[in-house]
Design a protein around this motif. Structure first.
Motif, PDB file in Angstrom:
ATOM      1  N   TYR A  73       0.882  -1.166   0.000  1.00  0.00           N
ATOM      2  CA  TYR A  73       0.000   0.000   0.000  1.00  0.00           C
ATOM      3  C   TYR A  73       0.918   1.214   0.000  1.00  0.00           C
ATOM      4  O   TYR A  73       1.254   1.776   1.032  1.00  0.00           O
ATOM      5  CB  TYR A  73      -0.904  -0.025   1.233  1.00  0.00           C
ATOM      6  N   ARG A  77      -2.051   8.168  -0.851  1.00  0.00           N
ATOM      7  CA  ARG A  77      -2.132   7.253   0.289  1.00  0.00           C
ATOM      8  C   ARG A  77      -1.247   7.735   1.422  1.00  0.00           C
ATOM      9  O   ARG A  77      -0.125   8.187   1.201  1.00  0.00           O
ATOM     10  CB  ARG A  77      -1.672   5.845  -0.131  1.00  0.00           C
ATOM     11  N   HIS A  97     -10.672   0.244  -1.214  1.00  0.00           N
ATOM     12  CA  HIS A  97     -10.000   0.570   0.039  1.00  0.00           C
ATOM     13  C   HIS A  97     -10.800   0.024   1.224  1.00  0.00           C
ATOM     14  O   HIS A  97     -10.243  -0.576   2.152  1.00  0.00           O
ATOM     15  CB  HIS A  97      -9.873   2.094   0.134  1.00  0.00           C
ATOM     16  N   ASP A 124      -5.223   2.625   8.235  1.00  0.00           N
ATOM     17  CA  ASP A 124      -4.651   2.393   6.907  1.00  0.00           C
ATOM     18  C   ASP A 124      -3.288   1.720   6.964  1.00  0.00           C
ATOM     19  O   ASP A 124      -2.819   1.185   5.949  1.00  0.00           O
ATOM     20  CB  ASP A 124      -4.538   3.715   6.135  1.00  0.00           C
ATOM     21  N   GLN A 162      -3.618  -1.704   5.510  1.00  0.00           N
ATOM     22  CA  GLN A 162      -4.184  -1.912   4.180  1.00  0.00           C
ATOM     23  C   GLN A 162      -3.505  -3.043   3.416  1.00  0.00           C
ATOM     24  O   GLN A 162      -4.173  -3.825   2.731  1.00  0.00           O
ATOM     25  CB  GLN A 162      -4.107  -0.619   3.366  1.00  0.00           C
TER      26      GLN A 162
END
Length: 671
Positions: A11, A26, A113, A321, A324
């Motif tokens: 990611y 990101r 996502h 995140d 991810q």
């Protein structure tokens, strides 16, 4: 049939011109290394880039794909492999070796996502996934668009998995409401949650009306969350009282956050009750799986578990995140095996880097080291009872919370220990610290408790125990608990056991080893630098006790430098070389910024050709001519992005210029 071998899920931000144009899609960049052997899948390592770079919520692109590959190879090389050894690579355009691993086309209205977040939680244990029922919710602040190439209709996703058959549906997320509060109050979400429970201040607002009026499912939340926030604040301002132990401003923020938290919980209850009815689920036989940044909200997690009586709770430590790549990988295994059963169990939190160079660190900091000896748990307890210690052991834990391998450890029975820990961290005096608790003693000290290995739940301290552990108690006598058994972390379990033997208290204060605005420390040198700057007398490093002295002579004022040269210090010659290769016809960086942020536009042109560059220039230029304010918006966006790309410490937590970004991406948003 899916081949055996090593796999890498990533990611990451696109390197190259994106760095020079100050564009990143990101944050919390991370990678995961997997090994498949027959039906067995293992997660070998997970690396969050902020730990190596020191750039909080790392979003800074590499200047070249070669730099990116070298950096990744340096991490996975700990397992004797490189990118060339990977059977497949997933997740980041340009690095990925295949494009059949995701669910972008399968879910045309749902953000991938969000789908990846779902898989990071609901596939933590393949036995539960393939044999049971799971209700999963991905509740975040908003998606990246890199794989979807556009903003999809629904940003936040729920799913029901029955014996591995997954059905998805859109949900509302309180994440953007919390993000708005962070922006307006200039405090991070964790601080806001703590302040909400730190005071007696309270106010009122029409919670149900707020929830009924505003849409928190997708793009509408970008406008709805700020409006909802303003309405909440206005109503609370008319009714709020003041806690005399706090300032008027602190009391007001606390009162407002109590209402925001209550509305957020109501939104989550609505998600769950809708799903339970629609899918005819029995919570008693269903696991609740949560992921996305809002799943760091421990009081919500515990409230939902208690209210509905779910069979169990599933969430990774890297629930934001930063996880991810875990979700991208698990989703890929599920898709590429055709939904057939495979065996996977999340191996625990300690999946980051290991630093074994204690000798090198001792040589570097030798002038400030008074004594070095082997770890003796009884001595360690005496040290902790005297003052907090630094504790560094083995591989780093993953996720945003310290789970005992990169920690500051203190005495939970001592208010002085809590005050010292807050001073070390430059935190507000009222902040409680979390306890790490021997799992076998949880029920003796906390009501309605259950194992919570990743510090994602809050339990109430039993009434008869409250006076004993004031350092870890919120105002309402709750505590954000990490439970621990011997199998999860043997070294820390032995320390806890010794502390229990000496004091009768089966827990320790545990807070992250890092400076304000800095990611959790990753190396021994970083930890020693912290100890010397904060005058911490004793640190334990991989089973060795190090006593420090000579603090007044230590010259460093800030954190120990991490890996910065690839991201912050870009020689002009290298920038020119990247432009020559990828932008030979010289589009200005401002034009590149607008072009790359608008994903619907950027994919249309090959800037390496004269025709493509000319068409891209005209497309951006026409937008700038049509909207005179767009140039200023883009300039603001670039300045803020550059600040985020290159700044270390608390100032790095300033937000992106979201208004400018939204203006630039407006055509994409309307798709």
């Amino acid at each position: 049939m899916m081949r055996d071998g090593y796999y890498l899920s990533s990611y990451l931000t696109i390197p190259g011109l994106h760095r020079l144009a100050m564009v990143s899609y990101r944050h919390d960049n991370n990678i995961s290394l997997w090994r498949k052997d027959g039906s067995q899948v293992q997660l070998l390592g997970h690396w969050e880039f902020e730990r190596m770079t020191g750039l909080k919520h790392h979003r800074t692109p590499f200047l070249s794909m070669e730099d990116l590959r070298d950096f990744v190879n340096g991490l996975i090389g700990a397992f004797g492999v490189s990118l060339d050894d990977m059977t497949e690579v997933w997740g980041t355009p340009g690095l990925a070796t295949t494009n059949d691993y995701h669910f972008v086309e399968e879910y045309p209205e749902l953000s991938f996502h969000s789908i990846a977040h779902l898989y990071s939680a609901m596939l933590l244990d393949s036995e539960i996934f393939f044999d049971g029922d799971i209700l999963a919710l991905a509740v975040d602040g908003g998606p990246d668009r890199l794989l979807d190439q556009q903003y999809k209709r629904f940003w936040f996703t729920g799913a029901v998995s029955r014996r591995g058959v997954v059905e998805t549906f859109p949900v509302a997320s309180p994440g953007l409401l919390y993000s708005t509060a962070k922006d307006r109050f200039k405090m991070r979400e964790g601080t806001l949650m703590a302040l909400a429970t730190a005071t007696t201040a309270a106010g009122r607002c029409d919670r149900q009306a707020i929830l009924d009026t505003y849409d928190f499912t997708g793009l509408a939340a970008l406008e709805g969350a700020p409006k909802a926030f303003e309405e909440i604040v206005a109503q609370v301002k008319e009714s709020a009282d003041v806690d005399p132990a706090f300032t008027e401003e602190e009391s007001f923020v606390s009162a407002a956050m109590k209402e925001i938290q209550a509305i957020s919980v109501m939104a989550m209850e609505r998600n769950i009750e809708t799903a339970l009815e629609r899918f005819d689920l029995d919570p008693a036989t269903t696991h609740l799986a949560l992921a996305g940044g809002y799943a760091l909200n421990c009081p919500t997690n515990s409230h939902l578990m208690a209210k509905y009586g779910f069979r169990g709770f599933l969430a990774p430590p890297c629930v934001d995140d930063g996880g991810q790549s875990v979700g991208i990988g698990l989703a890929a295994f599920h898709k590429k095996t055709g939904g057939e059963r495979f065996t996977f169990r999340f191996p625990g939190a300690y999946l980051g880097r290991q630093d074994d160079d204690l000798d090198g660190a001792l040589a570097e900091f030798g002038d400030y080291v008074a004594d070095v000896s082997d770890l003796d748990e009884d001595q360690a307890v005496r040290d902790i009872l005297a003052e907090p210690i630094a504790w560094f052991h083995g591989r780093s834990e993953i996720g945003p919370r310290a789970l005992g391998n990169r920690s500051l450890i203190g005495d939970p029975t001592s208010r002085a220990a809590k005050d010292a820990l807050n001073q070390f961290k430059l935190r507000e005096w009222w902040r409680p610290v979390a306890p790490v608790v021997l799992e076998e003693h949880l029920d003796d000290w906390f009501e309605d408790s259950r194992p919570s290995p990743y510090m994602l739940e809050t339990f109430t301290i039993r009434e008869e125990r409250r006076d004993q552990i004031q350092a870890v108690a919120h105002l309402d006598y709750s505590a954000r608990v990490q439970s621990l058994n011997a199998g999860q972390n043997p070294a820390l379990h032995r320390l806890l056991t010794a502390f229990h033997r000496h004091t009768g208290v089966p827990m320790l204060c545990n807070t992250s080893l890092n400076d304000k605005g800095e990611p959790i420390i990753d190396t021994i040198r970083e930890a020693m630098n912290f100890c010397l700057r904060r005058r911490i007398s004793v640190g334990y490093f991989n089973g060795r006790r190090v006593a420090f002295h000579n603090f007044d002579a230590y010259p460093a004022q800030g954190p120990y430098p991490r890996t910065r040269e690839l991201f912050v210090e870009i020689p002009e010659s290298r920038a020119r070389a990247v432009h020559a290769e990828l932008n030979p016809y010289g589009l200005p960086e401002l034009y590149l910024h607008v072009l790359f942020l608008d994903l619907a536009l950027s994919g249309k042109f090959d800037l390496r050709t004269e025709e493509g560059a000319a068409e891209a220039y005209e497309a951006v230029d026409s937008r700038l001519r049509a909207d005179p304010s767009l140039r200023q918006a883009a300039e603001r966006s670039m300045r803020r992005a550059e600040h985020r790309f290159t700044t270390f410490g608390p100032d790095a937590l300033l937000n992106l210029e979201l208004g400018a970004v939204r203006q630039i991406t407006a055509p994409d948003r309307n798709q």
